[in-house]
Write a protein that holds these residues in place. Sequence first.
Motif, PDB file in Angstrom:
ATOM      1  N   HIS A 393       0.838  -1.199   0.000  1.00  0.00           N
ATOM      2  CA  HIS A 393       0.000   0.000   0.000  1.00  0.00           C
ATOM      3  C   HIS A 393       0.874   1.250   0.000  1.00  0.00           C
ATOM      4  O   HIS A 393       0.662   2.183  -0.781  1.00  0.00           O
ATOM      5  CB  HIS A 393      -0.903  -0.037   1.247  1.00  0.00           C
ATOM      6  N   ARG A 394       1.907   1.283   0.838  1.00  0.00           N
ATOM      7  CA  ARG A 394       2.794   2.431   0.938  1.00  0.00           C
ATOM      8  C   ARG A 394       3.575   2.653  -0.364  1.00  0.00           C
ATOM      9  O   ARG A 394       3.703   3.779  -0.847  1.00  0.00           O
ATOM     10  CB  ARG A 394       3.763   2.221   2.105  1.00  0.00           C
ATOM     11  N   THR A 397       1.251   3.971  -3.108  1.00  0.00           N
ATOM     12  CA  THR A 397       0.880   5.360  -2.831  1.00  0.00           C
ATOM     13  C   THR A 397       2.004   6.309  -3.227  1.00  0.00           C
ATOM     14  O   THR A 397       1.773   7.331  -3.892  1.00  0.00           O
ATOM     15  CB  THR A 397       0.550   5.533  -1.337  1.00  0.00           C
ATOM     16  N   LYS A 401       1.684   9.039  -6.264  1.00  0.00           N
ATOM     17  CA  LYS A 401       1.839  10.442  -5.884  1.00  0.00           C
ATOM     18  C   LYS A 401       2.870  11.109  -6.790  1.00  0.00           C
ATOM     19  O   LYS A 401       2.670  12.230  -7.264  1.00  0.00           O
ATOM     20  CB  LYS A 401       2.293  10.550  -4.421  1.00  0.00           C
ATOM     21  N   ARG A 430      -6.197   3.638  -7.864  1.00  0.00           N
ATOM     22  CA  ARG A 430      -7.045   4.469  -6.999  1.00  0.00           C
ATOM     23  C   ARG A 430      -8.186   3.646  -6.407  1.00  0.00           C
ATOM     24  O   ARG A 430      -8.482   3.725  -5.210  1.00  0.00           O
ATOM     25  CB  ARG A 430      -7.581   5.660  -7.801  1.00  0.00           C
ATOM     26  N   GLU A 434      -7.211   3.430  -2.533  1.00  0.00           N
ATOM     27  CA  GLU A 434      -7.846   4.476  -1.719  1.00  0.00           C
ATOM     28  C   GLU A 434      -8.723   3.909  -0.606  1.00  0.00           C
ATOM     29  O   GLU A 434      -8.752   4.494   0.491  1.00  0.00           O
ATOM     30  CB  GLU A 434      -8.638   5.446  -2.601  1.00  0.00           C
ATOM     31  N   ASP A 437      -6.657   3.742   2.423  1.00  0.00           N
ATOM     32  CA  ASP A 437      -6.454   5.050   3.052  1.00  0.00           C
ATOM     33  C   ASP A 437      -7.672   5.443   3.880  1.00  0.00           C
ATOM     34  O   ASP A 437      -7.543   5.998   4.980  1.00  0.00           O
ATOM     35  CB  ASP A 437      -6.189   6.116   1.980  1.00  0.00           C
ATOM     36  N   TYR A 458      -5.333  11.463  -5.582  1.00  0.00           N
ATOM     37  CA  TYR A 458      -6.596  10.782  -5.876  1.00  0.00           C
ATOM     38  C   TYR A 458      -7.581  11.741  -6.537  1.00  0.00           C
ATOM     39  O   TYR A 458      -8.296  11.376  -7.479  1.00  0.00           O
ATOM     40  CB  TYR A 458      -7.216  10.231  -4.602  1.00  0.00           C
TER      41      TYR A 458
END
Length: 577
Positions: A393-394, A397, A401, A430, A434, A437, A458
């Motif tokens: 996940h990290r 992301t 980004k 996404r 997401e 998150d 996002y």
Amino acid sequence: MNQLCFFSSGLELAYLIVTSDLLQRSWKEISEIHKQNHIHINDLTSPSVSYKVYENRPNGTIIAFASSNQDTVSRDLVSSEELKGVFDFFDFVGTNVNRSFSVHKEAVTVFSSMLNELTLLKAQYGNSNPLIITGHALGGSIASLFTLWLLDSMSPYAKRPLCITFGSPLLGDKSFQQAISERPSWNSSFLHVVSNQDLFPQLFIAPCNGVADGFTSQTHLYKPFGTFLLCTESGCACFEEPESTLELLKAMGSKFVGNQNSQNSLRFTDYREILENLKHRSIYKGISQLDVSIMDPLLAGITMEITTIGVETQGDGGSLTTHTAERAKKSFIRKKNVFDPNKKLNDRKVDMAYLEWYKKVAEEEGGYYDSYKFGQSGSRDKIKSREEIVKRHRILTQYWKRMVAEAKKMPQKEGASFRIRWLYGGTNCRRMVEPLDIADYYKKGHRDYITRGRPEHYILLEQWLNEDMLGNAIERNRACSLTEDSCFWAHVEEAIILCDILKDGQSSPEDQRSSKEKLIRFEAFVMDMIKNYAVSREIFLPQSSFMKWWEMYSIFARQSVGSPLLDFMEEDYRNYA
């Protein structure tokens, strides 16, 4: 950990270029224009520029621009802001990082006066492959501007033209240079040949009109871009780093400037003799002069390059050599760390595969969203699995980004092309990432994720999806594997909070009424998504947060008149596929 070892290849590149005949052929075509138009050293009246197209040459099509040398050339810059509404032709050069820039005013004026002819040239030869655009003096500035115009209109996959200039002055300020350098494929399209016998390129290295005394080499308004082939009687070398190139141009010309008066210093410089001289020189001549005590290969290479072009490296305590090497090292590191989405894409597919696997095995714990939100206990294997998903996940992301940040800072046209190529992957990510998150956000007790906590990348990925073709409505006859609205679980969390407000009964009548209205709107939103098969079937798993919400809301739904979601949940939801 092994220490990186840096090298400099400026000499090898220089001698490869001068022995390839590419420069000689380009200068030959420029010389033809000089002969035909009788452009001479004494023609110091106007910055007229002539051009000619040479087709079917061994190196491809050549478009050559030539102008007279003159000491009356203005060094004034004009900003892109000043040109707006008058001649905003070069707006495309600016980026989101460098929106405003300044260009040599006289070059822009000459270019605008030739625009009709240049438009025809672009239409006829813009797609020629290979294409060389070359120019001398101010003609080199026009060649550079014309090349930039072509580069902007080319597809990302087309073979780019090569622009070769001879004895041309610098063209723009630092923002102009940075805007070009931010596009490596553009920056690599320019080769500028400068001889220390030619003082015309030195014109813009001195302070511009109106600049206060104390103007230093570090604060020059004009900045170089592309690759510079610096030539002297003793040899040649290539340099690319802007600040070092600027210092070397100044150092290389300083002796020559001091020995010439202003009229003779701007005499016509014949690059044919210079190129022929360099071609017959051996690169090994400089090696015997190298200080063998220099153990750093980068510093040794830089020392040899600077010595080759006849610039003293000892008088200043070697600071020019040291600074050039330091800048070269930083430039190497920047290029090495340039974000290349293609290289990382396959790794990100592996990360997505992990999340897909986790989505499948999480059904017994209420589904993907709820398993991630609450699944910190259980067997050791389950805990390790969740830790792995947190890691993936990290990574995803951080990747997206940076992807979005790169697309955002690009000019509108390039950014749009970038988005189209990568938007499908960004949209899938996404919709997969997401929800994780959102789970972290609400687990910490926060509220209003969409307005207060949603990350910008996002928001932009969703905005771009709606703007592009991929944002068109899709007709489905079965449930999608990933819920289409990546904020779905944030809506669910807010709906649960609203149900708690109604259940508590302690809120004001106004808050009660507002909560009911919002829940009715959420019910309509859910029913619309169900009808369009835009939600994944996992939302109906027994332990999911959605089913928790429905258990609470169904009490109010039965008390109201006509609840389409109530009918669906009592009859059809188990068959939703």
